[in-house]
Motif scaffolding. Sequence first.
Motif, PDB file in Angstrom:
ATOM      1  N   ASP A 122       0.825  -1.209   0.000  1.00 60.79           N
ATOM      2  CA  ASP A 122       0.000   0.000   0.000  1.00 60.79           C
ATOM      3  C   ASP A 122       0.863   1.265   0.000  1.00 60.79           C
ATOM      4  OD1 ASP A 122      -2.390  -1.440   0.047  1.00 60.79           O
ATOM      5  OD2 ASP A 122      -2.308  -1.637   2.233  1.00 60.79           O
ATOM      6  N   ASP A 123       2.125   1.125   0.378  1.00 62.25           N
ATOM      7  CA  ASP A 123       3.061   2.256   0.360  1.00 62.25           C
ATOM      8  C   ASP A 123       3.728   2.286  -1.014  1.00 62.25           C
ATOM      9  OD1 ASP A 123       4.913   4.226   0.781  1.00 62.25           O
ATOM     10  OD2 ASP A 123       5.638   3.439   2.692  1.00 62.25           O
ATOM     11  N   ALA A 124       3.024   2.860  -1.983  1.00 64.72           N
ATOM     12  CA  ALA A 124       3.496   2.840  -3.370  1.00 64.72           C
ATOM     13  C   ALA A 124       4.823   3.577  -3.536  1.00 64.72           C
ATOM     14  CB  ALA A 124       2.436   3.447  -4.286  1.00 64.72           C
ATOM     15  N   GLY A 125       4.996   4.671  -2.798  1.00 65.39           N
ATOM     16  CA  GLY A 125       6.240   5.431  -2.908  1.00 65.39           C
ATOM     17  C   GLY A 125       7.435   4.622  -2.459  1.00 65.39           C
ATOM     18  N   TYR A 126       7.278   3.911  -1.353  1.00 68.05           N
ATOM     19  CA  TYR A 126       8.387   3.092  -0.873  1.00 68.05           C
ATOM     20  C   TYR A 126       8.683   1.955  -1.849  1.00 68.05           C
ATOM     21  CZ  TYR A 126      11.017  -0.519   1.358  1.00 68.05           C
ATOM     22  OH  TYR A 126      11.968  -1.484   1.589  1.00 68.05           O
ATOM     23  N   GLN A 127       7.652   1.303  -2.363  1.00 60.08           N
ATOM     24  CA  GLN A 127       7.874   0.184  -3.277  1.00 60.08           C
ATOM     25  C   GLN A 127       8.586   0.637  -4.543  1.00 60.08           C
ATOM     26  OE1 GLN A 127       7.507  -2.943  -2.534  1.00 60.08           O
ATOM     27  NE2 GLN A 127       6.572  -2.500  -0.542  1.00 60.08           N
ATOM     28  N   ARG A 128       8.296   1.843  -4.991  1.00 61.93           N
ATOM     29  CA  ARG A 128       9.008   2.397  -6.151  1.00 61.93           C
ATOM     30  C   ARG A 128      10.479   2.631  -5.801  1.00 61.93           C
ATOM     31  NH1 ARG A 128       5.535   5.711  -7.168  1.00 61.93           N
ATOM     32  NH2 ARG A 128       6.295   7.513  -5.959  1.00 61.93           N
ATOM     33  N   TYR A 129      10.724   3.210  -4.632  1.00 64.91           N
ATOM     34  CA  TYR A 129      12.104   3.421  -4.159  1.00 64.91           C
ATOM     35  C   TYR A 129      12.831   2.089  -4.048  1.00 64.91           C
ATOM     36  CZ  TYR A 129      15.672   3.735  -0.490  1.00 64.91           C
ATOM     37  OH  TYR A 129      16.825   3.592   0.246  1.00 64.91           O
ATOM     38  N   ARG A 130      12.138   1.087  -3.529  1.00 60.60           N
ATOM     39  CA  ARG A 130      12.758  -0.221  -3.336  1.00 60.60           C
ATOM     40  C   ARG A 130      13.190  -0.833  -4.668  1.00 60.60           C
ATOM     41  NH1 ARG A 130      12.434  -5.614  -3.056  1.00 60.60           N
ATOM     42  NH2 ARG A 130      13.189  -6.606  -1.132  1.00 60.60           N
ATOM     43  N   ARG A 131      12.326  -0.760  -5.665  1.00 60.83           N
ATOM     44  CA  ARG A 131      12.664  -1.318  -6.974  1.00 60.83           C
ATOM     45  C   ARG A 131      13.896  -0.643  -7.557  1.00 60.83           C
ATOM     46  NH1 ARG A 131       7.017  -1.217  -7.530  1.00 60.83           N
ATOM     47  NH2 ARG A 131       7.121   0.780  -8.642  1.00 60.83           N
ATOM     48  N   ILE A 132      13.953   0.680  -7.437  1.00 60.59           N
ATOM     49  CA  ILE A 132      15.079   1.425  -8.010  1.00 60.59           C
ATOM     50  C   ILE A 132      16.391   1.081  -7.311  1.00 60.59           C
ATOM     51  CG2 ILE A 132      16.059   3.744  -8.290  1.00 60.59           C
ATOM     52  CD1 ILE A 132      13.168   4.744  -8.683  1.00 60.59           C
ATOM     53  N   THR A 133      16.365   1.035  -5.976  1.00 60.43           N
ATOM     54  CA  THR A 133      17.607   0.792  -5.240  1.00 60.43           C
ATOM     55  C   THR A 133      18.106  -0.640  -5.381  1.00 60.43           C
ATOM     56  OG1 THR A 133      16.328   0.359  -3.211  1.00 60.43           O
ATOM     57  CG2 THR A 133      17.171   2.600  -3.556  1.00 60.43           C
ATOM     58  N   ARG A 134      17.284  -1.536  -5.881  1.00 60.76           N
ATOM     59  CA  ARG A 134      17.735  -2.911  -6.091  1.00 60.76           C
ATOM     60  C   ARG A 134      18.285  -3.149  -7.486  1.00 60.76           C
ATOM     61  NH1 ARG A 134      16.060  -2.032  -1.594  1.00 60.76           N
ATOM     62  NH2 ARG A 134      15.580  -3.611  -0.026  1.00 60.76           N
ATOM     63  N   TRP A 135      18.264  -2.126  -8.347  1.00 52.14           N
ATOM     64  CA  TRP A 135      18.852  -2.287  -9.679  1.00 52.14           C
ATOM     65  C   TRP A 135      20.348  -2.564  -9.535  1.00 52.14           C
ATOM     66  CZ3 TRP A 135      16.373   2.716 -12.137  1.00 52.14           C
ATOM     67  CH2 TRP A 135      15.016   2.443 -12.396  1.00 52.14           C
ATOM     68  N   GLY A 136      20.798  -3.649 -10.134  1.00 57.15           N
ATOM     69  CA  GLY A 136      22.194  -4.046 -10.014  1.00 57.15           C
ATOM     70  C   GLY A 136      23.165  -2.999 -10.524  1.00 57.15           C
ATOM     71  N   TRP A 137      22.839  -2.380 -11.665  1.00 55.08           N
ATOM     72  CA  TRP A 137      23.766  -1.394 -12.233  1.00 55.08           C
ATOM     73  C   TRP A 137      23.865  -0.154 -11.360  1.00 55.08           C
ATOM     74  CZ3 TRP A 137      22.111   3.499 -13.389  1.00 55.08           C
ATOM     75  CH2 TRP A 137      20.735   3.684 -13.544  1.00 55.08           C
ATOM     76  N   LEU A 138      22.758   0.196 -10.672  1.00 60.60           N
ATOM     77  CA  LEU A 138      22.785   1.364  -9.808  1.00 60.60           C
ATOM     78  C   LEU A 138      23.636   1.095  -8.560  1.00 60.60           C
ATOM     79  CD1 LEU A 138      21.710   4.233  -9.417  1.00 60.60           C
ATOM     80  CD2 LEU A 138      19.753   3.250  -8.200  1.00 60.60           C
ATOM     81  N   GLN A 139      23.518  -0.108  -8.008  1.00 57.25           N
ATOM     82  CA  GLN A 139      24.354  -0.472  -6.867  1.00 57.25           C
ATOM     83  C   GLN A 139      25.827  -0.499  -7.270  1.00 57.25           C
ATOM     84  OE1 GLN A 139      22.988  -4.056  -4.964  1.00 57.25           O
ATOM     85  NE2 GLN A 139      20.932  -3.254  -4.586  1.00 57.25           N
ATOM     86  N   TRP A 140      26.095  -0.972  -8.470  1.00 58.05           N
ATOM     87  CA  TRP A 140      27.468  -1.009  -8.984  1.00 58.05           C
ATOM     88  C   TRP A 140      28.055   0.403  -9.032  1.00 58.05           C
ATOM     89  CZ3 TRP A 140      30.170   0.948 -13.178  1.00 58.05           C
ATOM     90  CH2 TRP A 140      31.387   0.329 -13.467  1.00 58.05           C
TER      91      TRP A 140
END
Length: 244
Positions: A122-140
């Motif tokens: 139900d926390d759509a903003g957090y779920q969007r943040y979560r998806r982005i921060t789990r991108w492998g290339w972004l963590q790299w």
Amino acid sequence: MSRTLFIADLHLSAGRPDITAAFLRFMQEEANQADALYVLGDLFEFSIGDDEPSALNDEVAAAFKACAEQGTPVYFIHGNRDFMVGRRFAREAGMRLLPEHQVIDLYGEPTLIMHGDTLCIDDAGYQRYRRITRWGWLQWLFLRLPLSRRMGIADGIRSKSAQSKEVKVMQVMDVNQAEVERQMRRYKVRSLIHGHTHRPAIHQLYIEDEPAQRIVLGDWYTQDSVLVVTPKGVELQSRTLPAG
């Protein structure tokens, strides 16, 4: 007696030595006598990578390593604060990294374990943040920034997170019941253990007309919270943090 221990949401940091002391006491007096120890995320207040020079991280890794060497396997699922904990730290801590959703055999009961943030849909903003921060290339890319820059980013995220919690209604930050049931049906389990919401409780429900349970671990802000599972049942326990 056989027993398996579960903890989550310790949010260890240099600013809370009382929580660190409680954790080390737990590791020395209880964890090393268990069949297994599962850490279901947010062990640290924040992680910026395994190369972070931190006496706290070294102390925590040494405690896990000692526990594993005494015969208690240690398993870790990333939380929303420490998803940058990597293979290097796991190797130094002697622990095994698990995927975000894992089914284990808990004394004959197939049990789904997770951090729990994926249930808060139900926390759509957090779920969007979560998806982005789990991108492998972004963590790299993040791991290739200077340590000082990463620390600044971490401070900014913590500040925004605290402000966001102040304006969100509690229901939005809690799990979605339909998602809980969907995940339990997906993994064909009648037992689920998670943390993240900081609302320790044992919830009874029905999955496919069969009795089931969802166990929520507590945080360690004002007490230490441990789930003890034995062949005879489950118990959510809490102890007072050390003074000072």
